[in-house]
Design an enzyme around this catalytic site. Structure first.
Site, PDB file in Angstrom:
ATOM      1  CG  HIS A  70       4.768   4.852  -0.642  1.00 38.22           C
ATOM      2  ND1 HIS A  70       5.922   5.368  -1.195  1.00 38.22           N
ATOM      3  CD2 HIS A  70       4.338   3.899  -1.506  1.00 38.22           C
ATOM      4  CE1 HIS A  70       6.176   4.760  -2.346  1.00 38.22           C
ATOM      5  NE2 HIS A  70       5.217   3.868  -2.556  1.00 38.22           N
ATOM      6  CG  ASP A  88       2.414   7.652  11.725  1.00 31.46           C
ATOM      7  OD1 ASP A  88       2.460   7.775  10.476  1.00 31.46           O
ATOM      8  OD2 ASP A  88       3.401   7.868  12.459  1.00 31.46           O
ATOM      9  CB  THR A 198      -3.932  -6.153 -10.622  1.00 26.60           C
ATOM     10  OG1 THR A 198      -4.814  -6.476 -11.696  1.00 26.60           O
ATOM     11  CG2 THR A 198      -4.772  -5.729  -9.431  1.00 26.60           C
ATOM     12  CG  ASP A 203       1.333   9.853 -12.880  1.00 27.49           C
ATOM     13  OD1 ASP A 203       0.896   9.197 -13.842  1.00 27.49           O
ATOM     14  OD2 ASP A 203       0.581  10.385 -12.026  1.00 27.49           O
ATOM     15  CG  ASP A 215      -2.453  -5.487 -15.366  1.00 27.12           C
ATOM     16  OD1 ASP A 215      -3.063  -4.427 -15.622  1.00 27.12           O
ATOM     17  OD2 ASP A 215      -2.936  -6.352 -14.624  1.00 27.12           O
TER      18      ASP A 215
END
Length: 380
Positions: A70, A88, A198, A203, A215
């Site tokens: 992100h 950054d 994987t 949440d 999974d």
């Protein structure tokens, strides 16, 4: 001494000398390294492993890997530097901005547990901390690759704008376009990055449930995700009500849960990319191909970790990253009650691999804690 033996001896000696030469600097704690810029990361590694990850491929590992993506993908070639600086550390530098974007729901937890490490290791930039943390984190996951780590990212000077993080309800075309603009990723490289699912849990997608796995083996870096996303859906995890179905969620093949052992979550984006003609064969091609999958993920992560930076301006400190826990050696399987008949065959050019089915007449519950523990200790 025979000629071949002599050559072998010389080869080993030269290799030993070269290795010693490469680590020609001594850190304050006595550690030998190839570059003094890497010295600060050895105590950071110990601190993270002891006080955050605890040697487990658990929740804090997933959260650290998530923030690394992100933070990095918040970059746009089309919109220019004002849109965001890529990898950054802006998530940590401006904790009241980007973590409040809808697409970053839950990232504030990662910001909260990483910030003390930034304060304790204040010679390390926020961008370096996030990407180093991700590389260190997955070494706790059996089967994960040893990721590259380059140091030297300057601290962010401004937060990224909203709208740069792909979301699970986005169309495949939109996701591929965003990933191309944000990091010059091809569709196949997007699939490689999705290997991270994987060990992923959510949440904030299923309203009633926490730590919902993607999974059935969320504490192992294996190819089960590439099997299970292609299984036909049968229901939703959670309490069974329509109001408990999250945005960007589609039917799961393993929805049953009990108590803290929740059913499996399937994202709309994973479902669609696995069945898209551009990526279906790449997706299927990772099934039961541990080395191929891990290597593709490593290459894609190396590219992602330096978005917004000139590789030549960074310093290779990959030597600090330890060898990950070895793969379990267990092949991919169909979960109990599932067979090839439950697969949505999506790759037109090759059949789905032949897999065994796990034993059992009912769906097995997915454990909530690593190492079959009855309770999970959260260190952060």
């Amino acid at each position: 001494m025979g000629f071949k033996t002599l050559l072998a001896f010389i080869g080993v000696s030269v290799a030993s000398v070269n290795a010693a030469a490469l680590k020609s600097h001594t850190c304050p704690d006595g550690t030998r390294t190839s570059n003094t810029a890497c010295c600060a990361f050895f105590p950071l590694l110990q601190d993270l492993q002891t006080n955050l990850f605890g040697g487990n491929c658990g929740e804090d590992v997933h959260e650290t890997l998530r923030i690394s993506f992100h933070d990095a993908i918040a970059f746009s070639k089309a919109q220019g530097p004002a849109a965001g600086g890529g990898a950054d550390g802006s998530m940590l530098i401006f904790p009241d901005v980007e973590p409040n974007f809808v697409a970053n729901n839950g990232i504030s937890d990662s910001v909260a547990f990483l910030t003390p490490f930034l304060q304790r290791h204040n010679t390390i930039s926020a961008g370096d901390l996030i990407q180093f943390g991700a590389a260190a984190a997955i070494t706790n996951c059996p089967g994960a690759p040893q990721l590259e780590f380059l140091a030297g990212r300057p601290n962010a000077t401004a937060p990224a704008i909203d709208g740069l993080i792909p979301e699970p309800q986005d169309s495949v075309d939109s996701i591929f376009a965003r990933m191309l603009d944000g990091g010059d990723f091809s569709p196949d490289e997007v699939v490689a990055l999705l290997t991270s699912h994987t060990i992923a849990r959510s949440d904030h997608v299923v309203p009633s449930s926490m730590q919902v796995p993607f999974d059935s083996t969320p504490f192992t870096f294996d190819s089960q995700i590439f099997v299970e996303v292609l299984l036909k859906g049968t229901g939703f995890p959670g309490n069974g009500s329509t109001s408990d179905v999250g945005l960007g969620e589609v039917e799961s093949p393993l929805p049953l849960g009990s108590g803290a052992d929740t059913g499996e979550l399937r994202l709309q984006s994973d479902f669609a990319i696995a069945r898209d003609a551009r990526t279906a064969c790449t997706w299927q091609g990772f099934v039961n191909e541990q080395e191929k999958m891990a290597n593709a993920f490593k290459k894609a992560m190396a590219k992602m970790a330096i978005i917004g930076h000139d590789r030549k301006a960074l310093i290779d400190c990959s030597e600090v990253i330890p060898q990950p826990v070895p793969a379990t050696g267990k092949p991919a399987t169909f979960p109990a009650t599932k067979t090839i008949a439950d697969i949505d065959q999506s790759c037109a050019s090759s059949p789905f691999p032949s897999l065994a089915s796990d034993p059992g007449a009912t769906q097995s519950l997915i454990p909530n804690c690593p190492n079959d523990a009855s309770t999970c200790i959260i260190l952060a």
